[in-house]
Structures are given as C-alpha cells and as structure tokens.
Design a protein around this motif. Structure first.
Motif, PDB file in Angstrom:
ATOM      1  N   LEU A  70      12.914   2.883  -4.704  1.00 14.25           N
ATOM      2  CA  LEU A  70      12.033   1.857  -4.134  1.00 14.25           C
ATOM      3  C   LEU A  70      12.353   1.576  -2.674  1.00 14.25           C
ATOM      4  O   LEU A  70      11.510   1.067  -1.925  1.00 14.25           O
ATOM      5  CB  LEU A  70      12.146   0.561  -4.937  1.00 14.25           C
ATOM      6  N   ILE A  73       0.842  -1.206   0.000  1.00 19.65           N
ATOM      7  CA  ILE A  73       0.000   0.000   0.000  1.00 19.65           C
ATOM      8  C   ILE A  73       0.876   1.254   0.000  1.00 19.65           C
ATOM      9  O   ILE A  73       0.555   2.256  -0.654  1.00 19.65           O
ATOM     10  CB  ILE A  73      -0.957   0.007   1.209  1.00 19.65           C
ATOM     11  N   VAL A 104       9.050   5.543 -16.560  1.00 16.88           N
ATOM     12  CA  VAL A 104       8.420   5.930 -15.308  1.00 16.88           C
ATOM     13  C   VAL A 104       9.528   6.218 -14.288  1.00 16.88           C
ATOM     14  O   VAL A 104      10.564   5.562 -14.295  1.00 16.88           O
ATOM     15  CB  VAL A 104       7.520   4.784 -14.844  1.00 16.88           C
ATOM     16  N   MET A 135      -3.994  11.649  -7.171  1.00 16.45           N
ATOM     17  CA  MET A 135      -4.314  10.294  -7.587  1.00 16.45           C
ATOM     18  C   MET A 135      -3.704   9.215  -6.697  1.00 16.45           C
ATOM     19  O   MET A 135      -4.321   8.167  -6.495  1.00 16.45           O
ATOM     20  CB  MET A 135      -3.896  10.063  -9.034  1.00 16.45           C
ATOM     21  N   LEU A 156       1.963   1.694  -3.598  1.00 13.97           N
ATOM     22  CA  LEU A 156       0.838   2.134  -4.419  1.00 13.97           C
ATOM     23  C   LEU A 156       0.583   3.626  -4.225  1.00 13.97           C
ATOM     24  O   LEU A 156       0.434   4.384  -5.192  1.00 13.97           O
ATOM     25  CB  LEU A 156      -0.417   1.339  -4.028  1.00 13.97           C
ATOM     26  N   THR A 165       3.398   7.945 -11.322  1.00 11.90           N
ATOM     27  CA  THR A 165       3.376   6.964 -12.405  1.00 11.90           C
ATOM     28  C   THR A 165       2.343   7.349 -13.447  1.00 11.90           C
ATOM     29  O   THR A 165       2.614   7.317 -14.661  1.00 11.90           O
ATOM     30  CB  THR A 165       3.048   5.573 -11.842  1.00 11.90           C
ATOM     31  N   PHE A 193       3.790   5.818  -5.422  1.00 13.18           N
ATOM     32  CA  PHE A 193       4.120   5.860  -6.841  1.00 13.18           C
ATOM     33  C   PHE A 193       2.908   6.131  -7.728  1.00 13.18           C
ATOM     34  O   PHE A 193       3.060   6.421  -8.912  1.00 13.18           O
ATOM     35  CB  PHE A 193       4.774   4.534  -7.269  1.00 13.18           C
ATOM     36  N   TRP A 202      10.299   5.672 -11.217  1.00 14.75           N
ATOM     37  CA  TRP A 202      10.899   4.679 -10.320  1.00 14.75           C
ATOM     38  C   TRP A 202      11.549   3.552 -11.111  1.00 14.75           C
ATOM     39  O   TRP A 202      12.265   2.713 -10.532  1.00 14.75           O
ATOM     40  CB  TRP A 202       9.895   4.141  -9.314  1.00 14.75           C
TER      41      TRP A 202
END
Lengths: 208, 208, 208
Positions: B66, B36, B57, B129, B39, B46, B42, B59
């Motif tokens: 990461l 989570i 992208v 987002m 998510l 993304t 990124f 990452w």
C-alpha cells in the motif's frame, strides 16, 4: 446439461450479442467486440457467484462457455451491417437476455438455500448488472435508467413470480419467472407499458 | 520476492502513476490522488484474486504494498507540472503498466492450474480493468474504447503468447507475454498500428 | 444487535435515502428507486465483505436488512417533493452516511485482525464506494471527485483516527472515527474547508 447450465448458456449467448451490438455502435475492433461481449455476458452471473460465495465462478468451472461470447462477437462483427436497425435488435435481444438471466440468478440463489428477499435481489442483480456494466463502460445511457420503461421492474416481477411459484416445483417457478420478466419488458418496449415515474412538485406559482 | 510478487509490485507502481496523472487532470487534492492511484493500481489484480477465489487479495496478504501507490501519488502531485505533456506521459506509463499487469494476471491463473481460455481472459481482465475503473470513475473516455487503437488486442495477444509459450517454462512465457503486449501497444501509440474497426454499412443511396 | 450490526443498519438506511434522492433526480419509477437505494446502501459494505472474504456478505447473512432500503426508497418516492432542496438534503444525508460507513468498514477490518494500512483502506473504500457506484450508474458527477471538497479526505482522516485510537478501546476508536469523518465533511459542505488541489502549471507566457 443441468437447467442452471442451460439458463447460463442461453443468457451468456444473448447478452454477448447485445454487448457486440453496443461495441458496433462504439466502432471497436474485433477484439474489442469480444471484450465487451464477455463483460456483458459474464458480468451479472459473475457478480452473483462472487456474492453467494460459490465454489467457483461459473465460467471458471466450465471454461468451454468462453467460446460462446467469442463466436457471438465474431458473428456480430461481420453481420451487424445487415440489420435494419441495430438499436431495435439490441433492445429486443436485451429483453430476451433479461428474461433468461433473471431465472438463472434465481435458480442459483434457490439452490443455495437463501431466503426469499435475497433470492429476489439476486435475480434482479444477475439480470440487470451485465447490461449495466456494458452501458457504463461504453458510455451509453443505461437501459436500467431509461425513464418510464419497465426494466428493473420487469426483473423484479419475474423474481417475485419465481418466489411465489417456488412451492409448485423448480421448473414451473423458473418458467413463470422468465415469462413474467419477458412479458413485462416486451410490453414496455412494444406497447409503452410503464409505471408512474417520480415527478418533482409543480412550480410554486402553480402555472405549470 | 517471487516473480508474481515482482510483477504485482511493478504493475501497482506504474498503474498508480497513471491514476495520479488522471487525478491531476481532474484537479483533485492530495488524498484524491492517493484514492485514484489505489483504485487504478489495485483494481485489476483485486478483481483477478476475487474471481479465482485466492485465499486473500494480494494487497491484504502483503499490506506493505500500500505504500507504493501512496508514494507514487505524492510524487505525481508535486511534480506533474514539470511534465511537457501529462497526456503523453499517461499513455506511455499506461502502456508499461498494461505490459506488466497482463503477465501478472496470467501467472496467477497458471499457478492456479486453470485452463488456457480462463488464463487468457484473466490476463486481459487484470491488465485492462484497473485502467478501465480509473477512466470510468474519473469520467475520461476509457483507453480501452479508443477507436482503432490496440489496447485489449495488445493484452489479448500477450496472454495468447503466454499460453503458447507455457511449454517452454514459466519465465519465458511471462517475458514473451510482456514483450508482445508492450510491442503491440507501443506500436499502436507511436506508429498508429491498428486492426480494422467495425464500420456501419454505407448509406442506402450509395452516395457516401 | 452488535455494534457492527448497528453501524451497518445505520449506514444502509442513510445511504439508501441518498440513493433514492438521486433516483428522484433521474426521475425513475418506484422499483428504480428501490434498485438505486439498494445499490448505494449495499455497495460499500458488499465490496468490503468480498475483499476480506467474510463467510457471507452482510445482507445475505441477515436478509431482514433488505427491508431498510426498500422502505427508505418508498418513503422518498412519496415525500421527496416536500423537500425545499433535494440536492442539499442529499449532500447532508451523504455526509451522515459517510460518517457511519467508514467506522463500519474499519470495525470489520479490525475484527478480522488486519494490519493498519488495510484497515484504513477498508474504511475509506466502505465509506466511499457505495456513493461512487450510485453516482457512476446515475451519471451524476461523483461526490468523491468534486474539486476542492473534503470527501475521501474526511473518510481517510476518520479511518486514521480509528487506528490512532485503537489502543483506547473499540467503542472509543469507532466514535472518534465517525466524529472525525463527519466534522471534516460537514466543515467542507458548510464552511468550505478544503485542501489545496492540484493546479496545472501556469501558461508559458506567464501572463495568467
């Protein structure tokens, strides 16, 4: 304006109106209206453009189109209370939007020279995904999932019609696509047309 | 590290902390926390990179990043119980994250030479987002939709400030953007600032 | 067929079956079954292909694969009532699907020459995202979030195994990945294996 451009504009306008109506049901502020209107209006087409790797997403290639959902959201914010039934308006606007978004998806996929199974899927996804994002984000029961209503089915039949008519010329195919989608969806909303839904087996004791 | 890199790192860190806090409310295990956190951290960036078709992208271009949400998730997993109120921490961290993610979105869009309407939308989308995905996946009421709070509005005002200040230099514009976003969001959380929300019409009999 | 092609086909088939089973729980019509089957089957791999900027999404490059979820959905529509327990079938099919989708994600990421942290994240995302989209759209509690079940953790361990075995050859690494994922997920479903979940602190009065 090209035919694809016209379809994209029409679908953006009508989906934006539905997004703003859902925002009114969630009692958001004006900027919230614009946000949900943009999400709904651009969701399906953006997915389509990302999936088929178009050079640029349509609203980045033509940023003027951003004015459309913005104005639509402002309009709805100040006039939605005049509607007899916001839910009914939502249903019918969503049906119109579906009927222009499916051919918009089909047209881009045909122009990209994709095979017919992909054209169909792209039509369905472009048509259904904007409204699906709207409903998931706003916690409404997705229209796509309403039991026994023709929604994905209408989009699918429209895309199928476009593929079947593709030999007769692009305009005919797209008009047939929009007509088939709208007639089926409208028939479902107004007259209760439906396909049989999955029913779990009857209980073991057979009493029902 | 470039300015965009710094903004991306900061936004990843703070959004990851909010993601891990939401994971703690859903009582996930350690790997669920990391999932989570990633998510949330990124998600927005993304989407931005996919939409404007960046070469890679962010990452993937810089996989070292990461480590950030991974460590943040581990930290929260073992220390969240020390917090007085996890929800309050979540709200404030999310406000910080929004205030760095909006300029991160704006900066990439400006560098890509996009027009101002797209710059604004990209700032708002990058900012909102990630948190929206977090809340939809974890079944929380999206912060974006909280009635009468400035959230999308704060992001929008920040992006607008960036566009307005773009002539005065990139750093000024991004700082102004972060400041406007944070002040409005913080004012809404702490002092209850808000815009008028949509109200359905009064009932017909006028009794209210 | 290449190894990646075989993994993609297997994962599409099994995820499509799970999607159709969830559609049966939502009592959709036949086209709704196909829609949810496609969403589940293509969701994870599509995200993977968009993120690493593959030339074309796998089902656009090979449209024949669209027949797989379509047939799977039709099959489930007409036979799901024969199942003793649809939920149990769903759980086990989903475990199989996870165990082929994670190596499918890992394989593409390895072929693209990405670093190991990205390979791991790509394996986890490819494995988990299709099912997550299915559950979010259909309003089920996402399997990813089931408290105290190994799901993301199984995917993560599988991807980790692939990276650890990468030196011993591609086939070994992918088989190890599938095995590790499946064993952990199956152990969790059948035997209740789990990691400790986050627990909020005890109440202040210490009574518990």
């Amino acid at each position: 304006m090209t035919l694809i451009g016209a379809l994209d504009h029409a679908s953006v306008l009508v989906f934006a109106l539905t997004g703003a109506l859902v925002a009114s049901r969630a009692q958001l502020d004006l900027v919230g209206f614009v946000f949900i209107a943009c999400l709904t209006a651009f969701g399906g087409g953006t997915l389509r453009d990302v999936l088929i790797n178009r050079e640029a997403v349509f609203w980045i290639a033509d940023p003027g189109i951003l004015a459309v959902p913005t104005l639509a959201a402002v309009l709805v914010f100040f006039t939605a209370h005049l509607l007899e039934s916001r839910y009914k308006a939502l249903l019918w606007l969503d049906a119109f939007a579906l009927a222009v978004a499916v051919p918009a998806g089909v047209a881009v996929a045909l122009d990209a020279g994709l095979g017919w199974p992909v054209v169909i899927l792209m039509g369905v996804a472009t048509g259904c995904m904007g409204g699906l994002m709207r409903d998931v984000v706003c916690n409404e029961v997705p229209l796509v999932l309403k039991q026994g209503e023709l929604y994905v089915t209408a989009a699918f039949a429209g895309a199928l019609a476009a593929v079947a008519l593709a030999g007769t010329g692009r305009e005919t195919a797209l008009i047939g696509c929009a007509a088939a989608t709208f007639v089926l969806r409208a028939g479902s909303v107004a007259l209760g047309w439906r396909l049989p839904v999955y029913r779990p087996r009857p209980p073991r004791d057979g009493l029902r």
